[in-house]
Scaffold this motif. Structure first.
Motif, PDB file in Angstrom:
ATOM      1  N   GLY A   1      -1.338  -2.761  12.170  1.00  0.00           N
ATOM      2  CA  GLY A   1      -0.659  -2.344  13.406  1.00  0.00           C
ATOM      3  C   GLY A   1      -1.631  -1.686  14.380  1.00  0.00           C
ATOM      4  O   GLY A   1      -1.563  -1.909  15.592  1.00  0.00           O
TER       5      GLY A   1
ATOM      6  N   ARG B   1       0.802  -1.225   0.000  1.00  0.00           N
ATOM      7  CA  ARG B   1       0.000   0.000   0.000  1.00  0.00           C
ATOM      8  C   ARG B   1       0.835   1.276   0.000  1.00  0.00           C
ATOM      9  O   ARG B   1       1.169   1.808   1.062  1.00  0.00           O
TER      10      ARG B   1
ATOM     11  N   THR C   1       5.991  -4.841  15.982  1.00  0.00           N
ATOM     12  CA  THR C   1       5.265  -5.693  15.034  1.00  0.00           C
ATOM     13  C   THR C   1       6.099  -5.851  13.768  1.00  0.00           C
ATOM     14  O   THR C   1       6.792  -4.928  13.345  1.00  0.00           O
TER      15      THR C   1
HETATM   16  N1  ATP Z   1       0.613 -10.557   6.030  1.00  0.00           N
HETATM   17  C1  ATP Z   1       0.209 -10.783   7.266  1.00  0.00           C
HETATM   18  N2  ATP Z   1      -0.183 -12.029   7.664  1.00  0.00           N
HETATM   19  C2  ATP Z   1      -0.596 -12.271   8.931  1.00  0.00           C
HETATM   20  N3  ATP Z   1      -0.613 -11.333   9.899  1.00  0.00           N
HETATM   21  C3  ATP Z   1      -0.226 -10.090   9.579  1.00  0.00           C
HETATM   22  C4  ATP Z   1       0.194  -9.735   8.251  1.00  0.00           C
HETATM   23  N4  ATP Z   1       0.508  -8.421   8.241  1.00  0.00           N
HETATM   24  C5  ATP Z   1       0.295  -7.981   9.499  1.00  0.00           C
HETATM   25  N5  ATP Z   1      -0.139  -8.968  10.303  1.00  0.00           N
HETATM   26  C6  ATP Z   1      -0.436  -8.906  11.740  1.00  0.00           C
HETATM   27  O1  ATP Z   1      -0.665  -7.558  12.131  1.00  0.00           O
HETATM   28  C7  ATP Z   1       0.351  -7.114  13.035  1.00  0.00           C
HETATM   29  C8  ATP Z   1       0.734  -5.681  12.717  1.00  0.00           C
HETATM   30  O2  ATP Z   1       1.166  -5.608  11.368  1.00  0.00           O
HETATM   31  P1  ATP Z   1       2.307  -4.629  10.859  1.00  0.00           P
HETATM   32  O3  ATP Z   1       3.604  -4.986  11.496  1.00  0.00           O
HETATM   33  O4  ATP Z   1       2.245  -4.668   9.366  1.00  0.00           O
HETATM   34  O5  ATP Z   1       1.810  -3.231  11.410  1.00  0.00           O
HETATM   35  P2  ATP Z   1       2.010  -1.742  10.850  1.00  0.00           P
HETATM   36  O6  ATP Z   1       3.110  -1.721   9.832  1.00  0.00           O
HETATM   37  O7  ATP Z   1       2.157  -0.897  12.044  1.00  0.00           O
HETATM   38  O8  ATP Z   1       0.599  -1.456  10.158  1.00  0.00           O
HETATM   39  P3  ATP Z   1      -0.231  -0.037  10.126  1.00  0.00           P
HETATM   40  O9  ATP Z   1       0.699   1.041  10.545  1.00  0.00           O
HETATM   41  O10 ATP Z   1      -0.760   0.120   8.745  1.00  0.00           O
HETATM   42  O11 ATP Z   1      -1.371  -0.198  11.063  1.00  0.00           O
HETATM   43  C9  ATP Z   1       1.512  -8.101  12.890  1.00  0.00           C
HETATM   44  O12 ATP Z   1       2.246  -8.179  14.104  1.00  0.00           O
HETATM   45  C10 ATP Z   1       0.787  -9.388  12.525  1.00  0.00           C
HETATM   46  O13 ATP Z   1       0.346 -10.042  13.699  1.00  0.00           O
END
Ligand code: ATP
Ligand code: MG
Length: 329
Positions: free
Chosen positions: A256, A106, A224
């Motif tokens: 996240g 994205r 995460t």
């Molecule tokens: N492709 C995936 N498959 C399974 N679980 C996922 C996946 N992507 C994210 N998650 C779950 O969501 C949690 C948070 O994701 P991520 O680390 O991408 O957060 P982020 O980058 O802070 O997202 P955002 O800022 O958009 O909310 C991960 O720890 C995981 O448990």
């Protein structure tokens, strides 16, 4: 029911999928789906927390435009108290256009709008003190809340024994770490993603990077790592790895934010940190399965079903703990 005060970016996301490329010139593409959602480390988490059963109040600056009114209407539909949203005259509501690629990635086209104008005087300190937890999302987007008056406000929350959770909205930068300096000792759980943590500290190894933050006073770090789940790093303990749960990825926007909502829900019910993070992982897996940061999650029951499907023992343990917490409140 736990009460959570959510401070920070409340934005409107406009998402479309699947977008393989932006057409040249005046070309157009027909998509499967376009959605408009309340999002951001504040707004997205507020919606998820409300779905999980918390009593949620929102604190942020928005514009007095169509997007701002839409944001308020949507939050009301989820039962979120919006009296803490300040509508800034003549300003825009923060918003992002997200063309979602077929693999769920994205790129983001973003307007910060009124976000940064939030001042400590705009936030009802008594309302924060009445909450069971405070989530301060995207502190780097509201620098005025990090002045001495703002730090005093968060200091009072901390002194009252109310846990403070913090996540970032933007990519981590060394100057952001300096901006956050006075806030760090007031944070119970810092919950960035791995890229943000690396950017913030300049250190590639996430455990080492998390320990830098612990050294600056942060209570604990939940990093995460997308499809690899999360890592919990606390003082005087080995890091704990929490798995991601199986999902079919449509769009990872807001994973996240939902992880934070799930983890806060678990911790407020006195689950262990690892079990709370597993609730967070289940929320992330559900959000990844649909378009938009509010996709996938219906309620806490559905989240627990997903935990149980991959780890029945943890599912039982968490369900028992949630029931025990409900019976004592
Ligand atoms: N492709 C995936 N498959 C399974 N679980 C996922 C996946 N992507 C994210 N998650 C779950 O969501 C949690 C948070 O994701 P991520 O680390 O991408 O957060 P982020 O980058 O802070 O997202 P955002 O800022 O958009 O909310 C991960 O720890 C995981 O448990
Ligand atoms: Mg995030």
């Amino acid at each position: 029911m736990s009460a959570v005060a959510v401070i920070g970016p409340h934005l409107i996301d406009v998402l479309g999928r699947p977008v393989s490329e932006i057409p040249a010139g005046q070309g157009s593409v027909v998509l499967d789906e376009i959605r408009v959602t309340v999002a951001g480390t504040g707004g997205g988490a507020a919606v998820d927390l409300a779905k999980l059963g918390a009593t949620v109040s929102s604190f942020a600056a928005i514009g007095d435009d169509v997007l701002g009114r839409l944001l308020v209407t949507q939050l009301h539909e989820y039962g979120v108290d919006t009296t803490g949203l300040v509508m800034q005259h003549g300003q825009k509501t923060a918003s992002t256009i997200l063309p979602i690629r077929p693999n769920g990635e994205r790129p983001a086209l973003h307007v910060p709008g009124a976000m940064a104008s939030l001042r400590p005087a705009d936030v009802n300190g008594a309302a924060l003190l009445a909450a069971d937890a405070v989530l301060f999302g995207g502190p780097e987007t509201t620098p005025r809340l990090l002045d001495s008056e703002g730090i005093d406000m968060f200091g009072a929350v901390r002194a009252a024994g109310i846990p403070i959770f913090v996540d970032l909205l933007y990519p981590g930068r060394p100057e952001t770490l300096e901006l956050l300096g006075p806030l760090l000792p007031l944070i119970d759980w810092f919950m960035p993603n791995d890229q943000q943590l690396r950017g913030l500290t300049g250190v590639d190894d996430v455990v080492e990077a998390a320990r830098i933050l612990l050294g600056r006073g942060v209570g604990a770090v939940a990093v995460t790592v997308g499809e690899h789940g999360a890592l919990l790093v606390r003082p005087d303990a080995d890091p704990v790895s929490v798995p991601a749960l199986p999902t079919t990825v449509v769009d990872t926007t807001g994973c996240g934010d939902s992880f934070n909502a799930g983890m806060i829900t678990g911790l407020l019910s006195r689950c262990s940190a690892a079990d709370a993070a597993l609730i967070g992982s289940a929320c992330g897996a559900l959000v990844a399965s649909g378009l938009g940061s509010d996709a996938g999650i219906e309620d806490l029951h559905g989240v627990l079903n997903l935990v149980s499907a991959s780890n029945p023992e943890a599912g039982h343990r968490i369900a028992d703990q949630l029931a025990a917490a409900r019976s004592t409140t």
